[in-house]
Design a protein around this motif. Structure first.
Motif, short mmCIF file in Angstrom:
data_model
loop_
_atom_site.label_atom_id
_atom_site.label_comp_id
_atom_site.label_asym_id
_atom_site.label_seq_id
_atom_site.Cartn_x
_atom_site.Cartn_y
_atom_site.Cartn_z
N ARG A 262 5.15 -61.15 10.54
CA ARG A 262 4.27 -60.01 10.80
C ARG A 262 5.12 -58.75 10.73
N ILE A 263 4.65 -57.76 10.00
CA ILE A 263 5.30 -56.45 10.00
C ILE A 263 4.71 -55.71 11.20
N ILE A 264 5.57 -55.38 12.18
CA ILE A 264 5.05 -54.80 13.41
C ILE A 264 5.32 -53.30 13.54
N GLU A 265 6.25 -52.77 12.75
CA GLU A 265 6.50 -51.33 12.75
C GLU A 265 6.95 -50.90 11.36
N ILE A 266 6.56 -49.70 10.96
CA ILE A 266 7.00 -49.12 9.70
C ILE A 266 7.54 -47.73 10.00
N ASP A 267 8.77 -47.44 9.53
CA ASP A 267 9.41 -46.15 9.79
C ASP A 267 9.55 -45.40 8.47
N TYR A 268 8.77 -44.37 8.30
CA TYR A 268 8.81 -43.56 7.08
C TYR A 268 9.79 -42.39 7.19
N SER A 269 10.46 -42.24 8.32
CA SER A 269 11.30 -41.06 8.55
C SER A 269 12.51 -40.99 7.63
N GLY A 270 13.00 -42.13 7.21
CA GLY A 270 14.15 -42.14 6.31
C GLY A 270 15.48 -41.89 7.00
N THR A 271 15.52 -41.93 8.34
CA THR A 271 16.77 -41.68 9.03
C THR A 271 17.75 -42.85 8.89
N ASP A 272 17.25 -44.04 8.67
CA ASP A 272 18.10 -45.21 8.41
C ASP A 272 17.50 -45.94 7.23
N SER A 273 18.16 -45.88 6.11
CA SER A 273 17.59 -46.40 4.87
C SER A 273 17.50 -47.92 4.79
N THR A 274 18.11 -48.63 5.73
CA THR A 274 18.05 -50.10 5.69
C THR A 274 17.22 -50.69 6.83
N ARG A 275 16.67 -49.84 7.68
CA ARG A 275 15.87 -50.31 8.82
C ARG A 275 14.50 -49.64 8.78
N ASN A 276 13.78 -49.89 7.69
CA ASN A 276 12.49 -49.24 7.47
C ASN A 276 11.33 -49.94 8.14
N MET A 277 11.46 -51.23 8.39
CA MET A 277 10.39 -52.00 9.01
C MET A 277 10.96 -52.90 10.09
N VAL A 278 10.15 -53.16 11.11
CA VAL A 278 10.47 -54.19 12.10
C VAL A 278 9.55 -55.35 11.80
N ILE A 279 10.14 -56.54 11.67
CA ILE A 279 9.35 -57.73 11.37
C ILE A 279 9.53 -58.76 12.48
N GLU A 280 8.57 -59.66 12.55
CA GLU A 280 8.62 -60.74 13.54
C GLU A 280 8.23 -62.03 12.84
N VAL A 281 9.05 -63.07 13.01
CA VAL A 281 8.74 -64.38 12.46
C VAL A 281 7.62 -64.99 13.28
N THR A 282 6.55 -65.43 12.61
CA THR A 282 5.42 -66.06 13.30
C THR A 282 5.19 -67.49 12.83
N ASP A 283 5.89 -67.91 11.80
CA ASP A 283 5.68 -69.24 11.23
C ASP A 283 6.23 -70.32 12.15
N PRO A 284 5.38 -71.22 12.64
CA PRO A 284 5.85 -72.25 13.58
C PRO A 284 6.92 -73.17 12.99
N THR A 285 6.81 -73.45 11.70
CA THR A 285 7.80 -74.33 11.07
C THR A 285 9.16 -73.66 11.04
N LEU A 286 9.21 -72.41 10.62
CA LEU A 286 10.49 -71.68 10.57
C LEU A 286 11.07 -71.50 11.97
N LEU A 287 10.21 -71.20 12.93
CA LEU A 287 10.69 -71.06 14.31
C LEU A 287 11.28 -72.36 14.84
N GLU A 288 10.65 -73.48 14.47
CA GLU A 288 11.17 -74.78 14.91
C GLU A 288 12.51 -75.10 14.26
#
Length: 116
Positions: free
Chosen positions: A41-67
Motif C-alpha cells: 500500500r502506498i500510504i504517503e506521497i511527497d511531492y516537495s522534492g526535498t529528498d529525491s529518493t524518499r518520495n513515497m512511504v509504502i507498507e507491505v500488506t501481502d500475507p505471504t511476503l510478510l510470512e
C-alpha cells in the motif's frame, strides 16, 4: 498472483501526478529464482522534492511476503513498484523500527538521475 512480465513486454511509466495512495504491488524474488508480485500500500506521497529518493512511504500488506520476510529486507532495494498497470517507482529504504514500511523513489526521478 499475476504472472511476471516477459522481457519483451514493456511496462508503461506512471508519472508522479498519476500515483495515488492505496493499493500497489512490488515485483521481487524472495524464494527461488522467479520474481513474483506482492501486495503493498502506498500510504504517503511527497511531492516537495526535498529528498529525491524518499518520495513515497509504502507498507507491505501481502500475507505471504510478510510470512516469508517479515517485510522489506536487504536486497529488496530497487524492487519495482507497479500501480494500475504502470511502473511508478522502486523501493529505496526500509524503516529500521518497522520493517513492514519503507521509502520509495518516483520512477521519473530514476529516469532523470539515470540520464545525467
Amino acid at each position: 498472483m499475476e504472472r511476471c512480465p516477459a522481457v519483451a513486454e514493456a511496462v508503461p511509466i506512471g508519472l508522479k501526478q498519476e500515483i495515488t495512495t492505496g493499493d500497489a504491488q512490488i515485483l521481487c524474488t524472495v524464494q527461488g529464482d522467479t520474481p513474483e508480485y506482492y501486495d503493498i500500500r502506498i500510504i504517503e506521497i511527497d511531492y516537495s522534492g526535498t529528498d529525491s529518493t524518499r518520495n513515497m512511504v509504502i507498507e507491505v500488506t501481502d500475507p505471504t511476503l510478510l510470512e516469508i520476510t517479515g517485510g522489506i529486507v536487504q536486497g529488496m532495494s530497487g524492487s519495482p513498484i507497479l500501480q494500475n498497470g504502470t511502473l511508478v517507482g522502486a523501493i529505496t529504504h526500509v524503516f529500521v523500527d518497522d520493517p513492514t514500511k519503507g521509502y520509495a523513489i518516483f520512477c521519473e526521478n530514476m529516469l532523470r538521475y539515470g540520464t545525467q
